[in-house]
Enzyme design. Structure first.
Site, PDB file in Angstrom:
ATOM      1  N   HIS A   1     101.570  36.181  54.791  1.00 35.16           N
ATOM      2  CA  HIS A   1     101.491  35.212  55.882  1.00 35.16           C
ATOM      3  C   HIS A   1     102.772  35.194  56.727  1.00 35.16           C
ATOM      4  O   HIS A   1     102.980  34.281  57.517  1.00 35.16           O
ATOM      5  CB  HIS A   1     101.253  33.814  55.323  1.00 35.16           C
ATOM      6  CG  HIS A   1     100.051  33.713  54.445  1.00 35.16           C
ATOM      7  ND1 HIS A   1      98.790  34.074  54.872  1.00 35.16           N
ATOM      8  CD2 HIS A   1      99.911  33.314  53.160  1.00 35.16           C
ATOM      9  CE1 HIS A   1      97.930  33.892  53.889  1.00 35.16           C
ATOM     10  NE2 HIS A   1      98.584  33.442  52.834  1.00 35.16           N
TER      11      HIS A   1
ATOM     12  N   HIS B   1      93.397  33.344  54.419  1.00 35.27           N
ATOM     13  CA  HIS B   1      93.125  34.372  53.416  1.00 35.27           C
ATOM     14  C   HIS B   1      91.790  35.049  53.703  1.00 35.27           C
ATOM     15  O   HIS B   1      91.255  35.758  52.852  1.00 35.27           O
ATOM     16  CB  HIS B   1      93.082  33.770  52.012  1.00 35.27           C
ATOM     17  CG  HIS B   1      94.284  32.975  51.656  1.00 35.27           C
ATOM     18  ND1 HIS B   1      94.360  31.603  51.862  1.00 35.27           N
ATOM     19  CD2 HIS B   1      95.461  33.345  51.118  1.00 35.27           C
ATOM     20  CE1 HIS B   1      95.545  31.171  51.455  1.00 35.27           C
ATOM     21  NE2 HIS B   1      96.225  32.199  51.001  1.00 35.27           N
TER      22      HIS B   1
END
Length: 331
Positions: A57, A219
């Protein structure tokens, strides 16, 4: 799959080592526990602010370590929560008489492992508290969460708490700031492509060239629906309405507006998205005081974006304006 990778099992440690080598005066790397921390922390006169979640991320969360931001981060593997042992060692490394504040994005693995670490740290007499971030309006529950997910709005909680901690705020004061920012920030994202974790070697989901996932998680979790690809303005209109209507935001509000890239969207497209988001904000009567366009919370190389609105007051506005430095280069 084409990626710059050696052994996929070493992908995260090699990334962390690279971050530390690129910032030798500001950061330190603890290989045994995947910890990146400020070279000048802990400080006995300040609360330590830490976080840890899955890798993939970036710049969240390990690249948000620095003055005025996080004091340390302990990531897990790509899209995987850090082990509780790593979380505990991060807390112990950053322990201060003023306490340790753990900011946790609302994912089951993160919450479970950090909660276990916090319980063990408290048993050792460490003053540690946690706060859960849940700014995603797309879905109430997902395969990763009970309740809303913590996504790009996380940046604003980090920034406000990091700035306040730098000024010497107490643990109770930091918890109130985190609560206020989290209650005032809303986010929703859209994915145009999937992404490929290095250890997996294949995309995490399939999506057609003419499709988009509305409300996707960072995700790759499903959002509200799979739909046919629309124009940029129509995409912004849908996610803006979902975000602005959730708090709700209203005429006269002073706001921060973020268009966050999910990793594979070029800056040119992000500014096309911002253009329409700014127009919609003006039409609603919102006063954009601060804007953020770029990659703040990504999903590897996923093409897509998220839109975040944060309602400001004098305190939050002041904290967002405070100086900060992270592991990025500014020319």
């Amino acid at each position: 799959m084409k990626k710059f990778v050696n052994d996929p099992a070493n992908f995260v440690p090699e990334m962390l080592e690279g971050i530390a080598l690129a910032n030798p005066e500001m950061l330190r790397y603890v290989p045994k526990y995947n910890i990146i921390h400020r070279a000048d922390r802990p400080n006995k006169d300040k609360v330590s602010v830490i976080q840890g979640s899955g890798s993939g991320h970036e710049p969240a969360h390990v690249m948000a370590v620095g003055p005025g931001m996080l004091d340390a981060a302990s990531p897990g593997n790509v899209f995987a929560a850090p082990p509780s042992e790593y979380c505990l060692e991060c807390i112990k490394l950053m322990k201060s008489p003023k306490g340790v504040l753990v900011l946790i994005n609302n994912y089951q693995g993160d919450r479970m492992n950090w909660d276990m670490a916090i319980e063990l740290a408290e048993a050792e007499g460490i003053n540690v508290k946690s706060f859960i971030i849940d700014d995603d309006v797309a879905v109430k529950n997902s395969s990763y969460t009970i309740g809303r997910r913590g996504v790009a709005g996380n940046f604003f909680v980090i920034k406000a708490c990091g700035a306040a901690a730098e000024r010497g705020a107490s643990m109770d004061e930091l918890l109130e700031i985190a609560k206020k920012v989290n209650a005032s920030v809303r986010t929703m994202g859209v994915a145009l492509t999937s992404c490929t974790p290095p250890a997996k070697g294949t995309p995490i989901f399939e999506i057609g060239d003419d499709e988009m996932e509305v409300g996707v998680g960072i995700h790759g979790e499903p959002g509200r629906r799979r739909d046919k690809l629309k124009s940029s303005d129509k995409i912004v209109d849908e996610i803006f309405d979902a975000v602005a209507g959730d708090l709700p935001f209203k005429k006269g509000d002073r706001v921060a507006l973020m268009i966050n890239g999910l990793g594979g969207t070029p800056p040119s497209e992000l500014y096309v998205l911002y253009r329409q988001a700014a127009k919609r904000s003006k039409a609603l009567g919102l006063n954009i005081v601060r804007n953020y366009v770029g990659n703040y919370c990504t999903s590897l190389e996923m093409a897509g974006c998220s839109l975040t609105l944060l309602k400001l007051d004098k305190q939050i506005e002041d904290l967002l304006a405070a100086p900060a430095q992270i592991a990025t280069r500014v020319f």
